[in-house]
Design a protein around this motif. Structure first.
Motif, PDB file in Angstrom:
ATOM      1  N   LEU A   1      -0.995  -6.940   6.827  1.00  0.00           N
ATOM      2  CA  LEU A   1      -1.840  -6.186   5.908  1.00  0.00           C
ATOM      3  C   LEU A   1      -2.778  -5.266   6.680  1.00  0.00           C
ATOM      4  O   LEU A   1      -3.414  -5.684   7.645  1.00  0.00           O
ATOM      5  N   ALA A   2      -2.842  -4.020   6.254  1.00  0.00           N
ATOM      6  CA  ALA A   2      -3.780  -3.050   6.804  1.00  0.00           C
ATOM      7  C   ALA A   2      -4.410  -2.345   5.610  1.00  0.00           C
ATOM      8  O   ALA A   2      -3.719  -1.685   4.837  1.00  0.00           O
ATOM      9  N   CYS A   3      -5.691  -2.545   5.426  1.00  0.00           N
ATOM     10  CA  CYS A   3      -6.411  -2.008   4.255  1.00  0.00           C
ATOM     11  C   CYS A   3      -5.795  -2.533   2.960  1.00  0.00           C
ATOM     12  O   CYS A   3      -5.679  -1.807   1.981  1.00  0.00           O
ATOM     13  N   GLY A   4      -5.361  -3.776   2.979  1.00  0.00           N
ATOM     14  CA  GLY A   4      -4.821  -4.397   1.776  1.00  0.00           C
ATOM     15  C   GLY A   4      -3.374  -4.074   1.460  1.00  0.00           C
ATOM     16  O   GLY A   4      -2.863  -4.492   0.436  1.00  0.00           O
ATOM     17  N   ARG A   5      -2.697  -3.345   2.338  1.00  0.00           N
ATOM     18  CA  ARG A   5      -1.290  -2.988   2.095  1.00  0.00           C
ATOM     19  C   ARG A   5      -0.420  -3.510   3.212  1.00  0.00           C
ATOM     20  O   ARG A   5      -0.752  -3.348   4.388  1.00  0.00           O
ATOM     21  N   PRO A   6       0.725  -4.123   2.871  1.00  0.00           N
ATOM     22  CA  PRO A   6       1.628  -4.601   3.922  1.00  0.00           C
ATOM     23  C   PRO A   6       2.338  -3.435   4.604  1.00  0.00           C
ATOM     24  O   PRO A   6       2.933  -2.586   3.944  1.00  0.00           O
ATOM     25  N   LEU A   7       2.248  -3.396   5.916  1.00  0.00           N
ATOM     26  CA  LEU A   7       2.905  -2.329   6.670  1.00  0.00           C
ATOM     27  C   LEU A   7       4.417  -2.531   6.679  1.00  0.00           C
ATOM     28  O   LEU A   7       4.898  -3.661   6.734  1.00  0.00           O
ATOM     29  N   VAL A   8       5.136  -1.436   6.631  1.00  0.00           N
ATOM     30  CA  VAL A   8       6.582  -1.451   6.808  1.00  0.00           C
ATOM     31  C   VAL A   8       6.835  -0.879   8.194  1.00  0.00           C
ATOM     32  O   VAL A   8       6.541   0.279   8.451  1.00  0.00           O
ATOM     33  N   VAL A   9       7.325  -1.724   9.091  1.00  0.00           N
ATOM     34  CA  VAL A   9       7.571  -1.286  10.469  1.00  0.00           C
ATOM     35  C   VAL A   9       9.024  -1.584  10.796  1.00  0.00           C
ATOM     36  O   VAL A   9       9.494  -2.702  10.617  1.00  0.00           O
ATOM     37  N   ARG A  10       9.728  -0.547  11.240  1.00  0.00           N
ATOM     38  CA  ARG A  10      11.120  -0.738  11.665  1.00  0.00           C
ATOM     39  C   ARG A  10      11.412   0.237  12.799  1.00  0.00           C
ATOM     40  O   ARG A  10      10.708   1.225  12.971  1.00  0.00           O
ATOM     41  N   LEU A  11      12.447  -0.082  13.541  1.00  0.00           N
ATOM     42  CA  LEU A  11      12.868   0.824  14.602  1.00  0.00           C
ATOM     43  C   LEU A  11      13.372   2.102  13.955  1.00  0.00           C
ATOM     44  O   LEU A  11      14.097   2.053  12.953  1.00  0.00           O
ATOM     45  N   ALA A  12      13.016   3.229  14.506  1.00  0.00           N
ATOM     46  CA  ALA A  12      13.454   4.507  13.944  1.00  0.00           C
ATOM     47  C   ALA A  12      14.964   4.646  14.009  1.00  0.00           C
ATOM     48  O   ALA A  12      15.561   5.345  13.197  1.00  0.00           O
TER      49      ALA A  12
END
Length: 169
Positions: free
Chosen positions: A81-92
């Motif tokens: 969570l960053a500022c209340g939102r779950p980050l979506v992180v994936r390899l480009a």
């Protein structure tokens, strides 16, 4: 040395970060991802035209020096969570098409369970979206701040949460 190898290596060491809150700055993003490796470059995307011109688009790319660093960042930061939102992180380098195929097969499975066939099959993606939203809300209720608290949060509290997000990693 094969020039295609360099292109592939560069793509594998680059991460996509999505679902960014509009209050997250480039500096905050770099600070969040620095613990996972040497950042060679950062590409924060902005709206270039239309009514939202000059506003963040809600996603960015970070180039790490190695693919191992990029994979570590993905493992540690995806869903955080960053500022209340779950980050979506994936390899480009990961194909979005793979995720879309998985989503559609999941939706098809749900349609079969619900007994939807023929003309109602077109609405499966809608029911899958609804299910995904319900799951996301459930996850936020279990682990995140309440919606009421989130609405009251200002950019200072967002900044504080970013500063402390590294402590948990």
């Amino acid at each position: 040395m094969d020039p295609n190898f360099l292109i592939d290596e560069k793509a594998e060491s680059r991460v996509y970060i999505g679902n960014l809150d509009l209050r997250i700055t480039e500096a905050a993003l770099i600070k969040m991802f620095t613990p996972y490796g040497k950042i060679l470059s950062e590409e924060f995307l902005w709206h270039t035209r239309g009514p939202k011109r000059g506003e963040p688009r809600g996603f960015a790319f970070i180039q790490f020096s190695t693919k191992e660093e990029a994979k570590l960042a993905k493992e540690k930061m995806h869903g955080r969570l960053a500022c209340g939102r779950p980050l979506v992180v994936r390899l480009a380098s990961e194909k979005y098409v793979d995720e879309a195929a998985q989503d559609s097969s999941t939706a098809l499975g749900e349609a079969k369970k619900a007994g939807l066939t023929g003309s109602t099959l077109g609405q499966t993606s809608r029911s899958a979206k609804i299910a995904a939203i319900k799951n996301k809300l459930r996850a936020l209720e279990e682990g995140g701040p309440s919606v009421k608290k989130q609405k009251q949060a200002d950019s200072d509290s967002c900044k504080d949460s970013l500063d402390h997000s590294q402590d948990k990693g």
